[in-house]
Design an enzyme around this catalytic site. Structure first.
Site, PDB file in Angstrom:
ATOM      1  N   TYR A 143       0.858  -1.189   0.000  1.00 22.42           N
ATOM      2  CA  TYR A 143       0.000   0.000   0.000  1.00 22.42           C
ATOM      3  C   TYR A 143       0.892   1.236   0.000  1.00 22.42           C
ATOM      4  CZ  TYR A 143      -4.033   2.882   1.485  1.00 22.42           C
ATOM      5  OH  TYR A 143      -5.044   3.813   1.573  1.00 22.42           O
ATOM      6  N   LYS A 168      -1.617  -1.148  -4.181  1.00 21.32           N
ATOM      7  CA  LYS A 168      -2.659  -0.184  -3.825  1.00 21.32           C
ATOM      8  C   LYS A 168      -2.042   1.193  -3.631  1.00 21.32           C
ATOM      9  CE  LYS A 168      -6.333   0.754  -0.479  1.00 21.32           C
ATOM     10  NZ  LYS A 168      -6.971   0.362   0.796  1.00 21.32           N
TER      11      LYS A 168
END
Length: 310
Positions: A143, A168
């Protein structure tokens, strides 16, 4: 009524749901019966995967034992209806501990949140994720945000790890994301992880990130589902209606106070009679004035659905 849908074959290719973590108001402990009810409410909207104990789930406020309890409860309660991804984060060794705990609890994959406080160079970030990948066979999703901002070359290196199945982004640099998309040859799935991701859906889709995480799915699933359906069918008019009536004002409200990316989600449940309890410090409860504003926004969003075709 929210329309149940079959999840896509790729669990990271559609509408991604991020449940809150309910706490009892009297003692602040986990409220597992409410958590299971909350999961059931979200599943009806047809998310492609649920991400438990992540940012919206107040990962940073959970103990390792609580994290394990939540993941196991989600896996058991959902019983394969949708894949369950767990959050993990902190320093490398602590992140490995969370990942192994999630694997023992039966998670289908892990979202790796940024390391705490320390911001290392690209080589350090790659080493961090390599050590995590070496500790598990679970699919991993790095992420990007805060203390974990990558170069395109670093992401390309991570994409070579078998366990890394998606990337992400919550950083918001579309140029950087395009460079990452190019560096990985478009073969690594990119996920839109911006707060109020629907506002960024069109921009992120242009650089190959069509799947996104929806905080709205946790408290207003009918609105989240309607926007995603309009997004999939290319209905710009419907998207613009929901952006105007709900999402853009929600973003404006979120920007008023630090921590509202999570606190507003719980407040959104509470104002509709589906409370998941308080947030834990350092987050703070939504003010009464903002709760009133949020309730009106939710009403506006639901009213807008009447004029949107399916």
């Amino acid at each position: 009524m929210v329309r149940p849908q079959q999840p896509p074959a790729n669990p990271l290719s559609g509408l991604l749901g991020f449940p809150v973590t309910p706490f009892r108001r009297d003692d602040g402990e986990l409220d597992l019966p409410r958590f299971e009810q909350h999961l059931a409410e979200m599943v009806k909207a047809g998310p492609s995967a649920l991400f438990v104990a992540c940012g919206t789930g107040e990962f940073a406020s959970l103990t390792v034992a609580e994290h394990s309890t939540l993941v196991r409860a989600a896996v058991t309660h959902l019983a394969g209806q949708v894949p369950v991804y767990a959050g993990a984060g902190g320093g490398t060794r602590l992140a490995v501990e969370y990942v192994r705990s999630a694997e023992r609890a039966g998670a289908d994959g892990v979202l790796i949140l940024p390391p705490y406080l320390q911001a290392g160079p690209p080589a350090g970030l790659v080493a961090h994720y390599r050590q995590i990948a070496a500790a598990t066979g679970l699919p991993l999703v790095p992420y990007q945000r805060s203390t974990a901002v990558f170069t395109p070359e670093a992401v390309a290196e991570l994409a070579g790890l078998e366990q890394v199945v998606a990337f992400k982004d919550g950083y918001g640099d579309v140029e950087l994301l395009q460079r990452i998309h190019t560096a990985t040859g478009g073969e690594l799935a990119l996920l839109n992880g911006m707060p109020t991701a629907e506002v960024f859906a069109a921009a992120y889709a242009a650089v190959g990130a069509r799947a996104y995480s929806s905080a709205t799915l946790a408290f207003a699933p009918a609105i989240a589902r309607a926007f995603h359906d309009a997004f999939l069918r290319g209905d710009d008019a419907a998207q613009q209606t929901l952006l105007r009536e709900f999402y853009v004002p929600l973003t404006r409200l979120r920007h008023t106070t630090n921590g509202y990316a999570v606190a507003l989600v719980k407040a959104g449940l509470a104002v509709q009679g589906r409370s998941a309890g308080p947030v834990r410090p350092p987050l703070a409860e939504v003010t009464p004035e903002h709760r009133t504003e949020l309730a009106a926004l939710i009403d506006r969003g639901h009213a807008a659905l009447d004029g949107i075709g399916g």
